[in-house]
Design a protein around this motif. Sequence first.
Motif, PDB file in Angstrom:
ATOM      1  N   PHE A   2       0.736  -0.943  -0.056  1.00  0.00           N
ATOM      2  CA  PHE A   2      -0.192  -0.131  -0.077  1.00  0.00           C
ATOM      3  C   PHE A   2       0.843   1.123  -0.065  1.00  0.00           C
ATOM      4  CE2 PHE A   2      -2.455   3.283   2.429  1.00  0.00           C
ATOM      5  CZ  PHE A   2      -3.579   3.370   1.630  1.00  0.00           C
ATOM      6  N   SER A  25       2.915   1.065  -3.626  1.00  0.00           N
ATOM      7  CA  SER A  25       2.196   1.573  -4.660  1.00  0.00           C
ATOM      8  C   SER A  25       1.373   2.924  -4.414  1.00  0.00           C
ATOM      9  CB  SER A  25       1.529   0.414  -5.211  1.00  0.00           C
ATOM     10  OG  SER A  25       0.398  -0.031  -4.200  1.00  0.00           O
ATOM     11  N   GLY A  26       0.774   2.986  -3.401  1.00  0.00           N
ATOM     12  CA  GLY A  26      -0.036   4.099  -2.949  1.00  0.00           C
ATOM     13  C   GLY A  26      -1.200   4.436  -3.890  1.00  0.00           C
ATOM     14  N   ARG A  27      -1.321   5.582  -4.388  1.00  0.00           N
ATOM     15  CA  ARG A  27      -1.943   6.299  -5.444  1.00  0.00           C
ATOM     16  C   ARG A  27      -1.914   5.673  -6.862  1.00  0.00           C
ATOM     17  NH1 ARG A  27      -5.740   7.542  -1.974  1.00  0.00           N
ATOM     18  NH2 ARG A  27      -5.206   9.076  -0.516  1.00  0.00           N
ATOM     19  N   LYS A  28      -0.871   5.091  -7.183  1.00  0.00           N
ATOM     20  CA  LYS A  28      -0.608   4.453  -8.596  1.00  0.00           C
ATOM     21  C   LYS A  28      -1.706   3.447  -9.163  1.00  0.00           C
ATOM     22  CE  LYS A  28       4.304   5.126  -7.434  1.00  0.00           C
ATOM     23  NZ  LYS A  28       5.376   4.559  -7.333  1.00  0.00           N
ATOM     24  N   ASP A  62      -5.585   1.999  -8.929  1.00  0.00           N
ATOM     25  CA  ASP A  62      -6.976   2.179  -8.780  1.00  0.00           C
ATOM     26  C   ASP A  62      -7.500   1.421  -7.342  1.00  0.00           C
ATOM     27  OD1 ASP A  62      -7.287   3.624 -11.280  1.00  0.00           O
ATOM     28  OD2 ASP A  62      -8.029   1.606 -12.212  1.00  0.00           O
ATOM     29  N   GLU A  63      -8.231   2.351  -6.729  1.00  0.00           N
ATOM     30  CA  GLU A  63      -8.717   1.912  -5.430  1.00  0.00           C
ATOM     31  C   GLU A  63      -7.805   1.156  -4.604  1.00  0.00           C
ATOM     32  OE1 GLU A  63     -12.771  -0.110  -5.636  1.00  0.00           O
ATOM     33  OE2 GLU A  63     -12.702   0.512  -7.521  1.00  0.00           O
ATOM     34  N   PRO A  64      -6.750   2.014  -3.992  1.00  0.00           N
ATOM     35  CA  PRO A  64      -5.661   1.355  -3.182  1.00  0.00           C
ATOM     36  C   PRO A  64      -6.150   0.994  -2.009  1.00  0.00           C
ATOM     37  CG  PRO A  64      -5.521   4.007  -3.366  1.00  0.00           C
ATOM     38  CD  PRO A  64      -6.595   3.452  -4.321  1.00  0.00           C
ATOM     39  N   TYR A  65      -7.232   1.427  -1.321  1.00  0.00           N
ATOM     40  CA  TYR A  65      -7.645   1.078  -0.079  1.00  0.00           C
ATOM     41  C   TYR A  65      -8.501  -0.245  -0.248  1.00  0.00           C
ATOM     42  CZ  TYR A  65     -10.359   0.850   4.114  1.00  0.00           C
ATOM     43  OH  TYR A  65     -11.033   0.496   5.471  1.00  0.00           O
TER      44      TYR A  65
END
Length: 126
Positions: free
Chosen positions: A34, A37-40, A42-45
Motif C-alpha cells: 500500500f 504503490s499508494g495512489r498509483k 485504482d482503489e488502493p484502499y
Amino acid sequence: MSTFKEVVEIVSYAIDAAGVAVIVGALLWAGARFVISGRKVDEPYRRLRQDIGRGILLGLEFLVAADIIRTVAVPPTMEGVTILGLIVLIRTFLSMALQVELEGRWPWQRSQQEHAAVIRDGDGAR
C-alpha cells in the motif's frame, strides 16, 4: 522419548505459529504494498483490504487445522468437543464472512466469469 500426545501438541503449536505468522506477514506485506504503490493503482484502499483479508483467510485455515490436530492428543470429552466445535464454527464463520467481503459472493456460488462461461458455452458441464 516423546509420547504421541507431546508430538501432536508440538505439531499443533507449530501450525498455530504458522497461522499467526501468515497473518502478521500478510499485514506487513499489504501495508508495504500500500505504501509503495499508494495512489498509483485504482482503489488502493480496496486492494489493501483484499490483501489483508486474504492473509487472514489463509491464517485462519492454519489455525483451524491446528485445533483439529490438537484434538487427536486429547481424550474426547463432551466439554472438549463442544469447545472445539465452537472454535471451528466461529473461525469458519469468519472465513466465510471474509470470503464474501473479498469476492462479493458465497463460496458455493459461481463467480460472474464462471457464470458467463456457462452461458456462453451453453452447457452446465463446467
